[in-house]
Design a protein around this motif. Structure first.
Motif, mmCIF file in Angstrom:
data_model
loop_
_atom_site.group_PDB
_atom_site.id
_atom_site.type_symbol
_atom_site.label_atom_id
_atom_site.label_comp_id
_atom_site.label_asym_id
_atom_site.label_seq_id
_atom_site.Cartn_x
_atom_site.Cartn_y
_atom_site.Cartn_z
ATOM 1 N N ALA A 238 7.439 -29.048 -31.948
ATOM 2 C CA ALA A 238 6.259 -28.176 -31.995
ATOM 3 C C ALA A 238 5.777 -27.952 -33.422
ATOM 4 O O ALA A 238 4.567 -27.922 -33.678
ATOM 5 N N GLU A 239 6.724 -27.830 -34.365
ATOM 6 C CA GLU A 239 6.331 -27.585 -35.759
ATOM 7 C C GLU A 239 5.499 -28.741 -36.288
ATOM 8 O O GLU A 239 4.414 -28.544 -36.858
ATOM 9 N N ASP A 240 5.989 -29.966 -36.111
ATOM 10 C CA ASP A 240 5.256 -31.131 -36.615
ATOM 11 C C ASP A 240 3.927 -31.301 -35.891
ATOM 12 O O ASP A 240 2.915 -31.653 -36.508
ATOM 13 N N ALA A 241 3.920 -31.050 -34.569
ATOM 14 C CA ALA A 241 2.687 -31.198 -33.810
ATOM 15 C C ALA A 241 1.630 -30.211 -34.274
ATOM 16 O O ALA A 241 0.447 -30.555 -34.402
ATOM 17 N N ARG B 265 1.446 -28.729 -37.238
ATOM 18 C CA ARG B 265 1.016 -29.042 -38.601
ATOM 19 C C ARG B 265 0.079 -30.247 -38.603
ATOM 20 O O ARG B 265 -0.893 -30.287 -39.363
ATOM 21 N N ALA B 266 0.370 -31.230 -37.742
ATOM 22 C CA ALA B 266 -0.476 -32.422 -37.690
ATOM 23 C C ALA B 266 -1.820 -32.142 -37.032
ATOM 24 O O ALA B 266 -2.822 -32.782 -37.357
ATOM 25 N N ASP B 267 -1.843 -31.169 -36.114
ATOM 26 C CA ASP B 267 -3.084 -30.841 -35.401
ATOM 27 C C ASP B 267 -3.149 -29.332 -35.217
ATOM 28 O O ASP B 267 -2.724 -28.796 -34.199
ATOM 29 N N PRO B 268 -3.692 -28.617 -36.207
ATOM 30 C CA PRO B 268 -3.711 -27.141 -36.121
ATOM 31 C C PRO B 268 -4.471 -26.615 -34.921
ATOM 32 O O PRO B 268 -4.219 -25.498 -34.467
ATOM 33 N N TRP B 269 -5.414 -27.398 -34.387
ATOM 34 C CA TRP B 269 -6.184 -26.920 -33.237
ATOM 35 C C TRP B 269 -5.348 -26.881 -31.955
ATOM 36 O O TRP B 269 -5.806 -26.362 -30.941
ATOM 37 N N GLN B 270 -4.117 -27.381 -32.013
ATOM 38 C CA GLN B 270 -3.221 -27.237 -30.869
ATOM 39 C C GLN B 270 -2.871 -25.773 -30.615
ATOM 40 O O GLN B 270 -2.327 -25.432 -29.573
ATOM 41 N N LEU B 271 -3.202 -24.910 -31.566
ATOM 42 C CA LEU B 271 -3.013 -23.474 -31.352
ATOM 43 C C LEU B 271 -3.793 -22.994 -30.129
ATOM 44 O O LEU B 271 -3.439 -21.984 -29.513
ATOM 45 N N LEU B 272 -4.847 -23.715 -29.775
ATOM 46 C CA LEU B 272 -5.636 -23.343 -28.600
ATOM 47 C C LEU B 272 -4.854 -23.496 -27.305
ATOM 48 O O LEU B 272 -5.292 -23.023 -26.254
ATOM 49 N N ARG B 273 -3.696 -24.140 -27.353
ATOM 50 C CA ARG B 273 -2.876 -24.278 -26.160
ATOM 51 C C ARG B 273 -2.261 -22.943 -25.744
ATOM 52 O O ARG B 273 -1.778 -22.807 -24.616
ATOM 53 N N VAL B 274 -2.256 -21.956 -26.641
ATOM 54 C CA VAL B 274 -1.696 -20.638 -26.348
ATOM 55 C C VAL B 274 -2.777 -19.773 -25.696
ATOM 56 O O VAL B 274 -3.896 -19.667 -26.202
ATOM 57 N N ALA B 275 -2.450 -19.162 -24.577
ATOM 58 C CA ALA B 275 -3.412 -18.333 -23.854
ATOM 59 C C ALA B 275 -3.916 -17.199 -24.725
ATOM 60 O O ALA B 275 -3.138 -16.521 -25.400
ATOM 61 N N GLY B 276 -5.220 -16.993 -24.717
ATOM 62 C CA GLY B 276 -5.823 -15.899 -25.458
ATOM 63 C C GLY B 276 -6.343 -16.277 -26.821
ATOM 64 O O GLY B 276 -7.094 -15.518 -27.426
ATOM 65 N N VAL B 277 -5.967 -17.443 -27.349
ATOM 66 C CA VAL B 277 -6.465 -17.886 -28.653
ATOM 67 C C VAL B 277 -7.866 -18.458 -28.483
ATOM 68 O O VAL B 277 -8.122 -19.249 -27.574
ATOM 69 N N ARG B 278 -8.778 -18.048 -29.358
ATOM 70 C CA ARG B 278 -10.167 -18.487 -29.285
ATOM 71 C C ARG B 278 -10.452 -19.589 -30.292
ATOM 72 O O ARG B 278 -9.746 -19.726 -31.301
ATOM 73 N N PRO B 279 -11.492 -20.401 -30.073
ATOM 74 C CA PRO B 279 -11.803 -21.495 -30.997
ATOM 75 C C PRO B 279 -12.026 -21.047 -32.433
ATOM 76 O O PRO B 279 -11.591 -21.718 -33.374
#
Length: 760
Positions: A212-215, A217-231
């Motif tokens: 998860a750490e490398d993923a 860092r390589a693609d910060p927009w993967q944070l959107l996979r967490v419920a409630g996070v907005r673009p």
């Protein structure tokens, strides 16, 4: 129907008609607009979903309002959002954990079954232009090739062996371990570097899995996979990590936003989106080349694309290899192109496969036990039993009183030696249904969640199929596509599935509209009950179901209208009704009365109403996350599920609840996201349950969001008495007459038309 004049003091007396009130302005958010509280972590309100299908689901995506279904603008900045903690309960896996684990196991089994199949499942025709280019980006989709109609060869029926009750119980499904501490710590460091709340580390690690750490860092927009996070929050996180390399046209951003929009659509009830709508929504999110973003998501396998034939109502697709099919090859068939997430596509296709298998696996000759069951019944119950005896899938429609018919079928089937079980959406529904059998829940009646998790119901055979001849599913409109797929896949060949429910209530909190789609496809018998719901309440709700808000004679004050001028007066009158008027007039205690309101936010939403009701009915300091012993609550053990209960105590182990007669322990770090006060609920939280009395609050700002299914569901929660705190003037009859359920985009009807012939 009685109208109460608003009193000048706190005493409720007058029963004479009052002038029509002016519309209030509570300024609240509706159930279709709410997610987490401001400054709060993603909570049960987001998990439960907005009123899917009632807030303009398809339009939400086109207008970019679909993001409100998972509102969390302040959630990412909340440092106390609460990491995913240990399992609820210390000694054994909780029902929620067991249910989630069972879903994973079932999805793996479904995926294996799908991998074994050789032919494509989607219907459609030849494509050209942009649609063909997008289809070519997916290796798994054959561009321009029409799917063939699966052929079913009827197997020889296996001998049915009646088995007496009680049936064996399966072993509990082992809980799935969460991310390890090292992974969570590494993710926490990346979040801190990008300025995101470190408390989200466990959720990010769980969403992204190994590495998860490398993923991240390589693609910060993967944070959107967490419920409630907005673009916009993910964009800020990406800027902090990438610096000058962060650009709006970054391929990773477009891909992540494509997936996020499809997730928001799922929260609004869709299993897929029309491709033009998805592209338009991406453009509104400042994606410079939406077409390229979608193509990138398809090429990476983050989303799937489908081509579904546009057919005339009632038309059946031609079988491959026939003259009619050959003629269609020469003439291009109009299609619609849809995009969706794999999990929902897999669920819909697996559901269609499983239903077709059940329909085609029933023996031609009626077996002796089924003949005995039919002979033991009369009227509507006998008709239902007769259809179940000869068909693998039967749909039964009706209101609360009509549940007596599937109950009679269940009892007769068990008496004839058939292995039969029934499930409901909620524990309260299971209790009411078991009462028809003169039993307690748990013997022959359980919940959908309990059956899927293995906590209740029969055992399974070596292949994982339920040891059943008959499964009756009540509250069928509440089945989302994933739960329905798991139920259907779990039934053995030759078993009968009876889906029973009221088609006028709100649809499921999860994606899909399974019951409505099945009713729209003439592929199985449909038995409409003629048993009406009794009394003034039954008459009122029945009228709403057909679009009429009729005046009903209520000599016993079963229905009372309380006009209000604004949201403040609505709250005041609601507390009066729950705490004083209803107990005094009808002998219904406050804990037996439910308050239903359109949304969570605003001056007359669930949060405001629960605050004042707690102060009046169970005041206390709220020492444990705002809760005190005796508080009424709703517990959300899994997304889309809410179980009413009350607080027992709190200690170092967590918040101790009693829900549906069972003890539940919610760890401290999960209390904020899984527990809410429960004197006041939304209609989606209340669906599947009934209370002796219901107070439905309609503040003035709710006028634009009321729909016929919402009003039908809310008013139908009352067993003996209904009070309507009315501040919407003529919007109420207008919404009942005109505002039907908003459509959901699904593929189930198309898949079923391909696989199932019309019913006789």
């Amino acid at each position: 129907m009685t109208t109460e004049h608003p009193p000048t003091g706190d005493t409720e007396e007058a029963t004479s008609p009052a002038p029509t009130p002016s519309e209030g302005t509570s300024g609240g958010t509706t159930e279709a607009e709410t997610g987490a509280d401001a400054g709060q972590a993603p909570s049960t309100e987001a998990a439960e979903g907005a009123e899917p299908g009632d807030g303009g689901a398809a339009e939400d995506v086109r207008d970019d309002a679909v993001a409100s279904a998972a509102e969390g603008a302040d959630a990412v900045r909340e440092t106390e959002a609460g990491a995913a903690g240990p399992a609820e309960g210390a000694a054994a896996p909780s029902e929620a954990e067991a249910e989630l684990a069972a879903q994973r196991v079932e999805r793996e089994r479904i995926a294996r079954r799908k991998a074994e199949r050789q032919g494509p499942v989607e219907s459609g025709g030849k494509l050209s232009g942009k649609a063909a280019d997008l289809l070519a980006a997916v290796r798994a989709v054959e561009s321009g090739e029409k799917g063939s109609v699966p052929a079913f060869v009827e197997p020889a029926p296996a001998p049915r062996r009646p088995a007496p009750e009680p049936v064996r119980r399966p072993e509990p499904v082992p809980a799935v371990a969460g991310p390890d501490a090292e992974t969570v710590g590494a993710v926490r460091a990346v979040l801190a570097e990008g300025g995101a709340p470190e408390a989200l580390a466990a959720q990010v690690a769980a969403a992204l899995g190994d590495g998860a750490e490398d993923a991240l860092r390589a693609d910060p927009w993967q944070l959107l996979r967490v419920a409630g996070v907005r673009p916009e929050q993910a964009d800020g996180f990406a800027r902090a990590l990438l610096g000058a390399e962060c650009r709006p046209d970054d391929e990773r951003r477009g891909r992540a936003l494509t997936v996020w929009l499809l997730e928001q659509a799922a929260l609004a009830g869709h299993t897929a989106l029309d491709l033009p709508a998805l592209i338009e929504a991406l453009g509104k999110r400042a994606v410079p080349d939406p077409d390229e973003a979608v193509q990138s998501a398809l090429a990476e396998g983050d989303a799937l694309v489908f081509q579904d034939a546009l057919e005339e109502p009632g038309a059946q697709p031609a079988a491959a290899g026939t003259d009619e099919a050959d003629e269609e090859d020469e003439e291009e068939v109009p299609v619609r192109v849809l995009a969706g997430l794999e999990r929902y596509a897999l669920a819909e296709e697996s559901l269609a496969d499983a239903l077709a298998r059940l329909v085609n696996a029933v023996p031609k000759e009626t077996e002796e036990p089924w003949e005995a069951a039919v002979a033991a019944l009369s009227r509507g119950a006998a008709d239902l039993a007769r259809q179940a005896a000869g068909h693998g899938l039967v749909l039964h429609t009706g209101g609360e009183a009509a549940r007596a018919e599937p109950a009679a079928l269940l009892g007769a089937a068990r008496a004839a030696g058939l292995r039969a079980f029934a499930v409901c959406h909620t524990p309260d529904g299971a209790r009411r249904f078991a009462a028809h059998l003169g039993e307690e829940p748990g013997g022959a009646v359980g919940t959908v969640a309990g059956l899927l998790s293995g906590a209740s119901g029969p055992g399974r055979d070596a292949e994982g199929a339920l040891d059943l001849d008959l499964l009756v599913v009540l509250d069928a409109p509440q089945l989302d596509v994933e739960a329905a797929a798991m139920l259907a896949e779990s039934l053995p060949d030759g078993a009968r599935l009876v889906l029973s429910g009221d088609p006028a209530v709100l649809w499921s909190a999860g994606p899909g509209r399974v019951f409505a789609d099945l009713l729209a496809v003439p592929a199985c018998p449909q038995v409409a009950s003629r048993v009406p719901d009794p009394g003034p309440l039954g008459e009122l709700v029945s009228g709403i179901g057909v679009g009429e808000l009729v005046q009903v004679e209520a000599p016993g004050k079963e229905i009372v209208i309380v006009p209000v001028r604004d949201a403040g007066e609505a709250v005041h009158r609601t507390v009066q009704l729950v705490a004083d008027s209803v107990p005094r007039a009808f002998g219904v205690a406050p804990e037996e009365t439910v308050v239903i309101t359109p949304g969570h936010g605003g001056a007359a939403g669930t949060r405001a109403l629960n605050a004042v009701l707690k102060e009046r009915l169970n005041p206390g300091p709220g020492r444990f996350g705002g809760f005190d012993p005796g508080d009424r609550i709703v517990h959300s053990p899994a997304p889309g599920r809410t179980v009413p209960g009350h607080v027992v105590r709190a200690d170092a182990e967590g918040l101790h609840l009693e829900c549906a007669g069972a003890p539940v322990v919610v760890p401290r770090e999960l209390v904020e996201s899984r527990v809410r006060h429960g004197w006041a609920l939304t209609a989606h939280q209340a669906v599947g349950g009934r209370w002796p009395a219901a107070v439905v609050v309609l503040p003035g700002d709710a006028a634009d969001v009321l729909t016929r299914p919402w009003v039908y569901t809310a008013f139908g929660r009352a067993e003996r008495h209904l009070s309507v705190v009315h501040g919407v003037e003529q919007a109420l009859p207008r919404s009942v007459a005109e505002n039907v359920a908003k459509p959901r985009t699904t593929r189930l009807r198309t898949l079923l038309r391909v696989q199932l012939p019309p019913a006789d």
